[in-house]
Structures are given as C-alpha cells and as structure tokens.
Design an enzyme around this catalytic site. Structure first.
Site, PDB file in Angstrom:
ATOM      1  N   HIS A   1      41.857  42.679  33.599  1.00 37.12           N
ATOM      2  CA  HIS A   1      42.360  41.441  33.841  1.00 37.12           C
ATOM      3  C   HIS A   1      42.069  40.513  34.642  1.00 37.12           C
ATOM      4  O   HIS A   1      43.116  39.905  35.427  1.00 37.12           O
ATOM      5  CB  HIS A   1      44.300  42.324  34.156  1.00 37.12           C
ATOM      6  CG  HIS A   1      44.298  43.096  35.763  1.00 37.12           C
ATOM      7  ND1 HIS A   1      44.599  43.695  36.023  1.00 37.12           N
ATOM      8  CD2 HIS A   1      43.502  42.104  36.822  1.00 37.12           C
ATOM      9  CE1 HIS A   1      44.493  43.962  37.247  1.00 37.12           C
ATOM     10  NE2 HIS A   1      44.069  43.821  37.584  1.00 37.12           N
TER      11      HIS A   1
ATOM     12  N   HIS B   1      49.823  42.226  41.535  1.00 35.69           N
ATOM     13  CA  HIS B   1      49.525  42.716  42.190  1.00 35.69           C
ATOM     14  C   HIS B   1      50.042  42.165  43.676  1.00 35.69           C
ATOM     15  O   HIS B   1      49.826  40.765  44.007  1.00 35.69           O
ATOM     16  CB  HIS B   1      48.168  41.676  42.357  1.00 35.69           C
ATOM     17  CG  HIS B   1      47.369  42.076  41.387  1.00 35.69           C
ATOM     18  ND1 HIS B   1      47.846  42.781  40.091  1.00 35.69           N
ATOM     19  CD2 HIS B   1      46.543  42.722  41.341  1.00 35.69           C
ATOM     20  CE1 HIS B   1      46.554  42.810  39.782  1.00 35.69           C
ATOM     21  NE2 HIS B   1      45.872  42.896  40.181  1.00 35.69           N
TER      22      HIS B   1
ATOM     23  N   HIS C   1      35.216  47.065  40.212  1.00 36.85           N
ATOM     24  CA  HIS C   1      35.532  46.708  41.636  1.00 36.85           C
ATOM     25  C   HIS C   1      35.847  46.746  43.069  1.00 36.85           C
ATOM     26  O   HIS C   1      36.890  47.846  42.800  1.00 36.85           O
ATOM     27  CB  HIS C   1      36.141  45.166  40.837  1.00 36.85           C
ATOM     28  CG  HIS C   1      37.464  45.325  40.626  1.00 36.85           C
ATOM     29  ND1 HIS C   1      38.376  46.391  39.773  1.00 36.85           N
ATOM     30  CD2 HIS C   1      38.084  44.610  40.975  1.00 36.85           C
ATOM     31  CE1 HIS C   1      39.586  46.705  39.458  1.00 36.85           C
ATOM     32  NE2 HIS C   1      39.667  44.845  40.302  1.00 36.85           N
TER      33      HIS C   1
ATOM     34  N   GLU D   1      42.405  50.888  39.254  1.00 37.56           N
ATOM     35  CA  GLU D   1      43.103  50.590  38.170  1.00 37.56           C
ATOM     36  C   GLU D   1      43.524  50.891  36.429  1.00 37.56           C
ATOM     37  O   GLU D   1      43.886  51.741  35.850  1.00 37.56           O
ATOM     38  CB  GLU D   1      43.366  48.911  38.356  1.00 37.56           C
ATOM     39  CG  GLU D   1      43.499  48.468  38.675  1.00 37.56           C
ATOM     40  CD  GLU D   1      42.719  47.074  39.156  1.00 37.56           C
ATOM     41  OE1 GLU D   1      43.644  46.029  39.288  1.00 37.56           O
ATOM     42  OE2 GLU D   1      41.697  46.390  38.271  1.00 37.56           O
TER      43      GLU D   1
HETATM   44  C1  DHB Z   1      40.173  40.179  40.877  1.00 34.87           C
HETATM   45  C2  DHB Z   1      40.179  40.820  39.998  1.00 34.87           C
HETATM   46  C3  DHB Z   1      41.003  42.457  40.132  1.00 34.87           C
HETATM   47  O1  DHB Z   1      41.935  43.142  39.576  1.00 34.87           O
HETATM   48  C4  DHB Z   1      42.606  41.149  41.098  1.00 34.87           C
HETATM   49  O2  DHB Z   1      43.634  42.129  40.791  1.00 34.87           O
HETATM   50  C5  DHB Z   1      42.158  39.936  41.743  1.00 34.87           C
HETATM   51  C6  DHB Z   1      40.818  39.723  41.804  1.00 34.87           C
HETATM   52  C7  DHB Z   1      38.658  39.604  41.185  1.00 34.87           C
HETATM   53  O3  DHB Z   1      37.005  40.422  40.619  1.00 34.87           O
HETATM   54  O4  DHB Z   1      38.136  38.292  41.194  1.00 34.87           O
HETATM   55 FE    FE Z   2      43.571  44.101  39.948  1.00 35.64          FE
END
Ligand code: DHB
Ligand code: FE
Length: 280
Positions: free
Chosen positions: A12, A59, A193, A240
């Site tokens: 996302h 978020h 991530h 997540e």
């Molecule tokens: C990014 C990824 C995310 O899941 C998020 O909530 C905010 C930023 C990113 O990769 O920049």
């Molecule tokens: Fe996120």
C-alpha cells in the site's frame, strides 16, 4: 446467499498513490510497477465484485495513540479519504455496505472475536492505495468497500494466528449473509520494509517469496510464525503482513493462485501482489 469468491494481497506504499495522483505512472521509475498490476485490473474488471472487505492498517489518521482498536470494522455508509498531511488524496469517497458490515460484526462478535464497530472514520493510504492499484482512477469506486482496520502500528499487534482465525470467522459471517452478493477480501500492507532506525531500507526478497508461496500452499504453517520472525526478516513495518492472513483465513483451505507480482523498488518497500481464488 453472499459468496466469498477470491482474495487479493497487495502492498500500500503511499508514494504509489502520489505517483497516480500526480500523473507519473509512465515515468521510468514507476512504469514497471503499474504494468505489473495491469492483469489484476483486467481480472477485477471482468469479475465485478459487489463488495470488497478491505483489511488494512490506519497510519495515525483515523486513530492515534489516544485510541488503539486491534480490529475496527467500518459500518458507515461512506468513508472520506483522510488528510495525511498534504490534503486528502483526490479519489472518490469510499461507499460502505452497512448491512453486510453489521452482519459481520454480529456474526464475529457472537463467534467470540471482539472487534470494534466504527460508524465514523476517514481512510488513509492503507486503504486508498490498494483501491487505486486495483481499480485505477474511476469517478466512483466500482464496488462497495467494508474497511477493516487492524492495529499493526503500536505494539502489541494481533498474532498471525489470531488474524488467520479471524479471517475464518469473517468467512462464516459472509457465508451466512442472506443476500446474493459477490464478495472479495483484500489483505494489504507489506511486504518487507523498515522505515526507521539503523535497518531503514531493509528488503528481503527470499522471505517475501516464501511468504507468498506459503500463503497459497501452507497458510497453517504461516499462521504459526511469531511476530519476531516478521520483524527480524521483513523489517519493523513488515509486520503489516499479518493482515494478509485475515484474507487467507477467509478463503478455502485449497485455493488457486491465479496471479503474482513482486517488484522492488517502490519507495522503501518491496511491493508484492497475489490473487487467490476459491475453486468451488
Ligand atoms: C512507506 C511504506 C508504508 O507501508 C507506509 O505506511 C509509509 C511509507 C514507504 O515505503 O515509503
Ligand atoms: Fe504502511
């Protein structure tokens, strides 16, 4: 009766939403990513689901540290895009399905999953970016959407197994809804991530690939994976991915994988996408 026909997993990343909104999808950085979603957009346009249950995380837009529901189901008529700091995304208002949402709430709570019922909330990139990836830029979203927000931001998030079992309860709820509706469920967020700290920028393709393999073929095994493995292997925001297990729990034990896509880079995140169909 309502039929749950398929599940979709997708990342996302907010920068994907900005790329769409600012007309950058054909730039060389973004073009391969959007191309990878084309088959899914075609498939969804053919399938025409009536309702999507969209499992995502907020978020700190609709919720904050003042109130942290583990599972929050959107039962309202509609949900406006949230202002995430640069104004709300220019996407359509999300129309809910209050009748099915209240039925799910009743069914899962009596089934001993104590979710929070929400009648007023905005929806951030966690929900709108998956809709944009899978439906493009229509004037109205082509289906009704029931938002299911999961806390994966503030420790402790729910376990993978709790998510998986909750998905099964959602399936029982959909199966017992007395309206002829074609329903899909999206599990969103991930893949690997980490946005902060010394390991910021972490990507783990081997972990992500195994996650997708197990999601299709051995979700029971995946459901037993503890939080620490997500964080260690997929980074702090890789947690997540537990939300994909809600989607998987709502599907049949045996599913057909009809599409998969994996792409790096997209901002700080490994983008993963999968479509799983019930066979019946
Ligand atoms: C990014 C990824 C995310 O899941 C998020 O909530 C905010 C930023 C990113 O990769 O920049
Ligand atoms: Fe996120």
């Amino acid at each position: 009766m309502a039929r749950l026909v398929a599940g979709v997993g997708t990342s996302h990343v907010p920068a994907i939403g900005a790329a769409i909104d600012l007309g950058k999808t054909q730039e060389s950085y973004w073009q391969p990513l959007f191309k990878g979603y084309e088959p899914a957009r075609k498939w969804l346009a053919d399938q025409k689901p009536d309702v999507v249950i969209l499992v995502y995380n907020d978020h700190a837009c609709a919720f904050s540290l003042e109130m942290i529901p583990t599972f929050a189901l959107g039962c309202a008529d509609e949900f406006a895009p949230a202002d995430e700091g640069w104004g709300p995304r220019p996407v359509p208002v999300v129309k809910g399905h209050p009748e099915l949402a209240w039925h799910i709430a009743q069914s899962v709570i009596l089934d001993e999953f104590d979710l929070t019922i929400v009648n007023n909330m905005t929806v951030d990139h966690g929900l709108t970016v998956p809709l944009s990836l899978l439906f493009g830029q229509p004037r109205e979203w082509p289906c009704q959407v029931i938002p299911l927000a999961v806390n994966v931001v503030q420790y402790p998030p729910p376990t993978g197994n709790r998510c998986y079992q909750f998905g099964k309860a959602i399936r029982r709820a959909v199966d017992s809804f007395d309206q002829d509706l074609k329903v899909m469920i999206f599990g969103t967020g991930g893949m690997s991530h980490q946005l902060q700290g010394p390991r910021a920028g972490l990507i783990n393709r081997a972990f992500d690939t195994a996650f997708l393999d197990n999601l299709t073929a051995d979700p029971d095994k995946l459901a037993r994976m503890p939080h620490i493995d997500y964080v260690r292997e997929a980074g702090s925001e890789g947690i997540e991915l537990v939300m994909w297990l809600i989607m998987r729990g709502a599907l049949d034990a045996k599913v057909r994988e009809i599409y998969r896509f994996y792409h790096v880079p997209a901002s700080n995140t490994a983008v993963g996408h999968i479509i799983l169909e019930n066979q019946a």
